[in-house]
Motif scaffolding. Structure first.
Motif, PDB file in Angstrom:
ATOM      1  N   UNK A 177     -13.684  -6.306  19.349  1.00  9.53           N
ATOM      2  CA  UNK A 177     -13.797  -6.133  17.904  1.00  9.53           C
ATOM      3  C   UNK A 177     -12.769  -6.967  17.143  1.00  9.53           C
ATOM      4  N   UNK A 178     -11.621  -7.228  17.763  1.00  9.85           N
ATOM      5  CA  UNK A 178     -10.577  -8.008  17.102  1.00  9.85           C
ATOM      6  C   UNK A 178      -9.920  -7.293  15.947  1.00  9.85           C
ATOM      7  N   UNK A 179      -9.931  -5.955  15.962  1.00  9.54           N
ATOM      8  CA  UNK A 179      -9.342  -5.180  14.872  1.00  9.54           C
ATOM      9  C   UNK A 179      -7.843  -4.997  15.118  1.00  9.54           C
ATOM     10  N   UNK A 180      -7.046  -5.208  14.094  1.00  4.81           N
ATOM     11  CA  UNK A 180      -5.613  -4.942  14.177  1.00  4.81           C
ATOM     12  C   UNK A 180      -5.413  -3.468  14.536  1.00  4.81           C
ATOM     13  N   UNK A 181      -4.706  -3.213  15.626  1.00  9.64           N
ATOM     14  CA  UNK A 181      -4.622  -1.846  16.151  1.00  9.64           C
ATOM     15  C   UNK A 181      -3.173  -1.428  16.394  1.00  9.64           C
ATOM     16  N   UNK A 182      -2.860  -0.218  15.935  1.00 11.37           N
ATOM     17  CA  UNK A 182      -1.569   0.405  16.231  1.00 11.37           C
ATOM     18  C   UNK A 182      -1.864   1.637  17.083  1.00 11.37           C
ATOM     19  N   UNK A 184       0.831  -1.214   0.000  1.00  6.62           N
ATOM     20  CA  UNK A 184       0.000   0.000   0.000  1.00  6.62           C
ATOM     21  C   UNK A 184       0.863   1.260   0.000  1.00  6.62           C
ATOM     22  N   UNK A 185       2.163   1.097  -0.237  1.00  4.53           N
ATOM     23  CA  UNK A 185       3.102   2.224  -0.141  1.00  4.53           C
ATOM     24  C   UNK A 185       2.661   3.418  -0.979  1.00  4.53           C
ATOM     25  N   UNK A 186       2.182   3.167  -2.193  1.00  2.70           N
ATOM     26  CA  UNK A 186       1.779   4.251  -3.090  1.00  2.70           C
ATOM     27  C   UNK A 186       0.272   4.460  -3.105  1.00  2.70           C
ATOM     28  N   UNK A 187      -0.445   3.744  -2.269  1.00  2.00           N
ATOM     29  CA  UNK A 187      -1.908   3.824  -2.264  1.00  2.00           C
ATOM     30  C   UNK A 187      -2.385   5.036  -1.471  1.00  2.00           C
ATOM     31  N   UNK A 188      -3.446   5.684  -1.929  1.00  2.00           N
ATOM     32  CA  UNK A 188      -4.007   6.828  -1.212  1.00  2.00           C
ATOM     33  C   UNK A 188      -4.569   6.391   0.138  1.00  2.00           C
ATOM     34  N   UNK A 189      -4.596   7.336   1.073  1.00  7.47           N
ATOM     35  CA  UNK A 189      -5.082   7.035   2.417  1.00  7.47           C
ATOM     36  C   UNK A 189      -6.521   6.517   2.389  1.00  7.47           C
ATOM     37  N   UNK A 190      -7.364   7.092   1.574  1.00  7.80           N
ATOM     38  CA  UNK A 190      -8.778   6.727   1.547  1.00  7.80           C
ATOM     39  C   UNK A 190      -9.004   5.311   1.031  1.00  7.80           C
ATOM     40  N   UNK A 191      -8.008   4.753   0.334  1.00  5.28           N
ATOM     41  CA  UNK A 191      -8.169   3.419  -0.242  1.00  5.28           C
ATOM     42  C   UNK A 191      -7.546   2.320   0.608  1.00  5.28           C
ATOM     43  N   UNK A 192      -6.958   2.675   1.743  1.00  7.24           N
ATOM     44  CA  UNK A 192      -6.252   1.670   2.555  1.00  7.24           C
ATOM     45  C   UNK A 192      -7.140   0.968   3.569  1.00  7.24           C
ATOM     46  N   UNK A 193      -8.325   1.476   3.816  1.00  6.35           N
ATOM     47  CA  UNK A 193      -9.238   0.920   4.819  1.00  6.35           C
ATOM     48  C   UNK A 193      -8.592   0.938   6.208  1.00  6.35           C
ATOM     49  N   UNK A 194      -7.991   2.090   6.516  1.00  8.94           N
ATOM     50  CA  UNK A 194      -7.380   2.312   7.829  1.00  8.94           C
ATOM     51  C   UNK A 194      -8.128   3.454   8.505  1.00  8.94           C
ATOM     52  N   UNK A 195      -8.620   3.216   9.702  1.00  9.32           N
ATOM     53  CA  UNK A 195      -9.339   4.246  10.458  1.00  9.32           C
ATOM     54  C   UNK A 195      -8.401   4.887  11.463  1.00  9.32           C
ATOM     55  N   UNK A 196      -8.573   6.191  11.670  1.00  9.98           N
ATOM     56  CA  UNK A 196      -7.647   6.961  12.508  1.00  9.98           C
ATOM     57  C   UNK A 196      -8.405   7.654  13.643  1.00  9.98           C
ATOM     58  N   UNK A 197      -7.869   7.554  14.849  1.00  6.07           N
ATOM     59  CA  UNK A 197      -8.372   8.318  15.985  1.00  6.07           C
ATOM     60  C   UNK A 197      -7.272   9.280  16.392  1.00  6.07           C
ATOM     61  N   UNK A 233     -15.121   3.076  14.468  1.00  8.13           N
ATOM     62  CA  UNK A 233     -15.675   1.731  14.593  1.00  8.13           C
ATOM     63  C   UNK A 233     -16.674   1.418  13.490  1.00  8.13           C
ATOM     64  N   UNK A 234     -17.534   2.386  13.165  1.00  4.55           N
ATOM     65  CA  UNK A 234     -18.614   2.103  12.210  1.00  4.55           C
ATOM     66  C   UNK A 234     -18.091   1.784  10.818  1.00  4.55           C
ATOM     67  N   UNK A 235     -16.861   2.121  10.553  1.00  2.90           N
ATOM     68  CA  UNK A 235     -16.299   1.856   9.226  1.00  2.90           C
ATOM     69  C   UNK A 235     -15.873   0.402   9.057  1.00  2.90           C
ATOM     70  N   UNK A 236     -15.806  -0.361  10.165  1.00  6.02           N
ATOM     71  CA  UNK A 236     -15.304  -1.741  10.121  1.00  6.02           C
ATOM     72  C   UNK A 236     -13.963  -1.799   9.401  1.00  6.02           C
ATOM     73  N   UNK A 237     -12.980  -1.035   9.846  1.00  8.68           N
ATOM     74  CA  UNK A 237     -11.709  -0.944   9.109  1.00  8.68           C
ATOM     75  C   UNK A 237     -10.868  -2.208   9.257  1.00  8.68           C
ATOM     76  N   UNK A 238      -9.914  -2.350   8.358  1.00 13.08           N
ATOM     77  CA  UNK A 238      -8.940  -3.437   8.497  1.00 13.08           C
ATOM     78  C   UNK A 238      -7.966  -3.141   9.632  1.00 13.08           C
ATOM     79  N   UNK A 239      -7.575  -1.864   9.735  1.00  7.37           N
ATOM     80  CA  UNK A 239      -6.584  -1.455  10.728  1.00  7.37           C
ATOM     81  C   UNK A 239      -7.088  -0.219  11.457  1.00  7.37           C
ATOM     82  N   UNK A 240      -6.848  -0.193  12.745  1.00  7.49           N
ATOM     83  CA  UNK A 240      -7.270   0.922  13.592  1.00  7.49           C
ATOM     84  C   UNK A 240      -6.014   1.615  14.103  1.00  7.49           C
TER      85      UNK A 240
END
Length: 376
Positions: A185-190, A69-82, A150-157
């Motif tokens: 939720x079991x979401x991969x979280x950083x 995903x190095x060159x992928x746009x943020x909106x296309x990565x399915x990563x949610x940010x807090x 949470x509501x986005x059901x992201x791959x990564x949080x």
């Protein structure tokens, strides 16, 4: 949920200066809660923003579920940010803030309402759904920000110091809530923080960064007991570990005290990895108080003069200065030694405590590289 991999990933703001994130190799398992911790300027937030697509990757790559995903746009990565600052829309209610991303995705209104209601119930936000951020406390705003993710059901949080704006009591409560929610939720979280207490209590594993370089990745308890180097040893744990410099190594033993008679219990084989000196780390809870009077002490102890007693209620710590003999080769890196007491009444400023490390409790480091001898 997703597996995340940093492969020699670097972020270079200025080619004339060291990278902000320097060739990081890191694997984050599917559903894992990984905490990135380090002092200010260590590169932890930058590394997380690289994963989210908010910072470019100048060298190396980042993979999510095996996809580069190095060159992928943020909106296309399915990563949610807090974010630390909540980043809520002040003119919208909690319900509208949580639903905003879903509305942009053109989801059916019924599905949006269901997802918002489920997130609100999970975060105990139902009474606040029709309130705007200005009418909420800091903890409530942070929960709304979490609900929006949470509501986005992201791959990564990804969470960037989400508790730093909360008061101490609320931090503890919200910390427990985030950890429980992630496991549910079991979401991969950083999770990024500078607070080593958050790192120790929340993460499945902890990754320590210094000047953009990854120092150690390990389970919290194992990292505390087996730090990779002196930086990790000093950063993880409060009060900090005491580092004794210039400890003599003789006949395979690390010796301290008057006449170098106190054997610190260095494991067999470590002496072959050093010459005549070794660094030794001792945690506050690993000092044994042998005597509080000069008459009862023995020559296998070190005298410490108490400067301050910190009473925390459930436990207490004495902060002391070592009374080394003039010919001693040993120095204390932090100048003061923290010793855990059984009770705050056990010591007072001006007292002298005769102490020694408990058998086998020391951590031994190479004096040149400052790497734990276990790993050499």
């Amino acid at each position: 949920m997703a597996h995340v991999a940093f492969r020699q990933a670097s972020r270079i703001f200025d080619p004339a200066r060291p990278p902000a994130v320097n060739r990081v190799n890191l694997e984050i398992a599917d559903g894992e809660f990984l905490v990135l911790v380090g002092p200010s300027g260590s590169g932890k937030s930058t590394a997380m923003r690289m994963l989210a697509g908010l910072e470019p990757v100048d060298e190396g790559s980042i993979l999510i579920d095996g996809q580069d995903v190095t060159e992928m746009r943020a909106r296309d990565r399915d990563v949610a940010m807090v974010f630390q600052s909540y980043a809520l829309y002040p003119n919208m209610t909690a319900r509208q803030n949580i639903a905003f991303a879903l509305e942009n995705l053109k989801l059916p209104k019924g599905e949006i309402a269901r997802k918002v209601q489920d997130a609100a119930r999970m975060l105990e936000l139902e009474p606040l759904l029709d309130k705007k951020p200005a009418a909420m406390s800091g903890g409530q705003r942070q929960r709304v920000a979490m609900g929006r993710s949470i509501v986005r059901d992201p791959k990564v949080w990804c969470m960037d110091e989400p508790l730093s704006n909360l008061d101490a009591k609320l931090r503890v409560a919200t910390r427990a809530q985030i950890a429980s929610l992630q496991r549910e939720l079991g979401v991969t979280t950083v999770y990024v923080t500078h607070d080593q207490t958050e790192a120790m209590t929340m993460g499945d594993r902890v990754a320590v960064l210094k000047d953009g370089v990854l120092q150690q990745v390990d389970e919290p308890t194992h990292m505390y007991e087996h730090p990779g180097n002196t930086f990790v040893a000093e950063f993880i744990g409060s009060p900090s570990i005491t580092i004794l410099e210039g400890v003599t190594v003789k006949d395979g033993r690390a010796l301290l005290g008057e006449g170098h008679r106190l054997d610190l219990g260095m494991p067999a084989g470590f002496a072959q990895k050093v010459t005549d000196r070794v660094l030794v780390g001792v945690r506050p809870e690993h000092w044994e108080i042998v005597s509080r009077t000069d008459e009862d002490r023995d020559d296998q102890c070190v005298p410490l003069e108490v400067q301050l007693v910190e009473n925390l209620g459930a436990e207490a710590f004495a902060y002391c200065v070592a009374q080394m003999t003039p010919d001693s080769t040993v120095s204390i890196r932090q100048k003061r030694i923290a010793v855990r007491l059984d009770s705050a009444k056990d010591a007072a400023p001006g007292d002298v405590l005769w102490v020694r490390p408990r058998s086998g409790a020391g951590v031994f480091f190479d004096p040149e590289t400052e790497i734990n001898l276990e790993y050499l």
